[in-house]
Design a protein around this motif. Structure first.
Motif, PDB file in Angstrom:
ATOM      1  N   LEU A  81      -3.087  14.276  20.011  1.00  0.00           N
ATOM      2  CA  LEU A  81      -3.799  13.039  20.344  1.00  0.00           C
ATOM      3  C   LEU A  81      -5.306  13.164  20.107  1.00  0.00           C
ATOM      4  O   LEU A  81      -6.127  12.681  20.892  1.00  0.00           O
ATOM      5  N   ALA A  83      -8.739  12.135  18.745  1.00  0.00           N
ATOM      6  CA  ALA A  83      -9.287  10.805  18.484  1.00  0.00           C
ATOM      7  C   ALA A  83      -9.293  10.546  16.981  1.00  0.00           C
ATOM      8  O   ALA A  83      -9.775  11.383  16.213  1.00  0.00           O
ATOM      9  N   PRO A  84      -8.762   9.409  16.524  1.00  0.00           N
ATOM     10  CA  PRO A  84      -8.703   9.140  15.090  1.00  0.00           C
ATOM     11  C   PRO A  84     -10.050   9.230  14.381  1.00  0.00           C
ATOM     12  O   PRO A  84     -10.111   9.685  13.236  1.00  0.00           O
ATOM     13  N   ALA A 116       4.134   5.159  19.165  1.00  0.00           N
ATOM     14  CA  ALA A 116       2.811   5.702  19.500  1.00  0.00           C
ATOM     15  C   ALA A 116       1.811   4.636  19.957  1.00  0.00           C
ATOM     16  O   ALA A 116       0.691   4.966  20.320  1.00  0.00           O
ATOM     17  N   TYR A 119      -2.726   3.850  19.953  1.00  0.00           N
ATOM     18  CA  TYR A 119      -3.225   5.076  19.331  1.00  0.00           C
ATOM     19  C   TYR A 119      -2.633   5.228  17.927  1.00  0.00           C
ATOM     20  O   TYR A 119      -3.339   5.562  16.968  1.00  0.00           O
ATOM     21  N   MET A 122      -4.324   2.973  15.367  1.00  0.00           N
ATOM     22  CA  MET A 122      -5.655   3.484  15.009  1.00  0.00           C
ATOM     23  C   MET A 122      -5.537   4.704  14.108  1.00  0.00           C
ATOM     24  O   MET A 122      -6.273   4.854  13.136  1.00  0.00           O
ATOM     25  N   PHE A 123      -4.590   5.584  14.446  1.00  0.00           N
ATOM     26  CA  PHE A 123      -4.381   6.799  13.658  1.00  0.00           C
ATOM     27  C   PHE A 123      -3.984   6.444  12.228  1.00  0.00           C
ATOM     28  O   PHE A 123      -4.527   6.993  11.266  1.00  0.00           O
TER      29      PHE A 123
END
Length: 194
Positions: A81, A83-84, A116, A119, A122-123
């Motif tokens: 996890l 942060a992207p 997911a 998150y 964004m990823f």
């Protein structure tokens, strides 16, 4: 002389759970040969590496004769996890390091599983945005046709088995071949203009 390709990544690049002959570096070399591209593929994958780890080891991980580097991180960033925007910054730094040394880049993307949530959304945008900004050759999803398909994965349901790696290599090879051809055309044009 054969062009050298370095496959810089994590356990998928390293061939986790597989014999060297079954691993992605060797299978990509075979798939490229099937397209008429005679190249040497060096594996520089380390199991467990996230993009930050790849950035830390890049100077010793990329073979000095590399013409093209496939950058294949993201799976461990996703599982941790990260942060992207941090993943994107790490990948940008890796790409800039390679480009500063006149090494062509293919970005192999990763996708979050459907569960997911925000998150994951964004990823997923990280790789598309980075490829657009940098004008990169990109293979959008390294595990295309393999992820979540039991017959192509080891019992852990995360890492591809030998058949899964062949699927990955066949999908990735045309992108790598095109990137090599574009690099050769660019180099030839540069020499012609001198």
């Amino acid at each position: 002389m054969k062009p050298v390709i370095t496959l810089l990544g994590d356990s998928i690049s390293a061939g986790f759970g597989l014999r060297p002959s079954e691993a992605l570096p060797n299978q990509l070399e075979i798939a490229l040969a099937g397209l008429g591209v005679d190249a040497t593929v060096w594996g520089s994958g380390v199991s467990g590496d996230a993009s930050a780890d790849g950035l830390r080891r890049i100077a010793r991980a990329v073979h000095r004769d590399t013409a093209l580097c496939v950058v294949a991180f993201g799976g461990n960033d996703l599982m941790q996890l990260v942060a992207p925007d941090r993943t994107e910054a790490n990948l940008t730094a890796i790409i800039e390091w390679l480009e500063a040394r006149d090494i062509a880049v293919v970005l192999a993307g990763m996708r979050a599983p459907p569960w997911a949530g925000v998150y994951g959304l964004m990823f997923d945008q990280t790789f598309a945005r980075l490829s657009r900004r940098r004008g990169l050759h990109v293979y959008p999803f390294l595990l295309e046709g393999v992820a979540l398909t039991a017959r192509y994965n080891l019992p852990d349901r995360i890492h591809p088995n030998a058949e899964g790696v062949k699927v990955i290599a066949r999908g990735l090879a045309p992108v790598v071949a095109k990137a090599l051809a574009d690099r050769t055309a660019f180099d030839d044009a540069g020499r012609t203009s001198l």
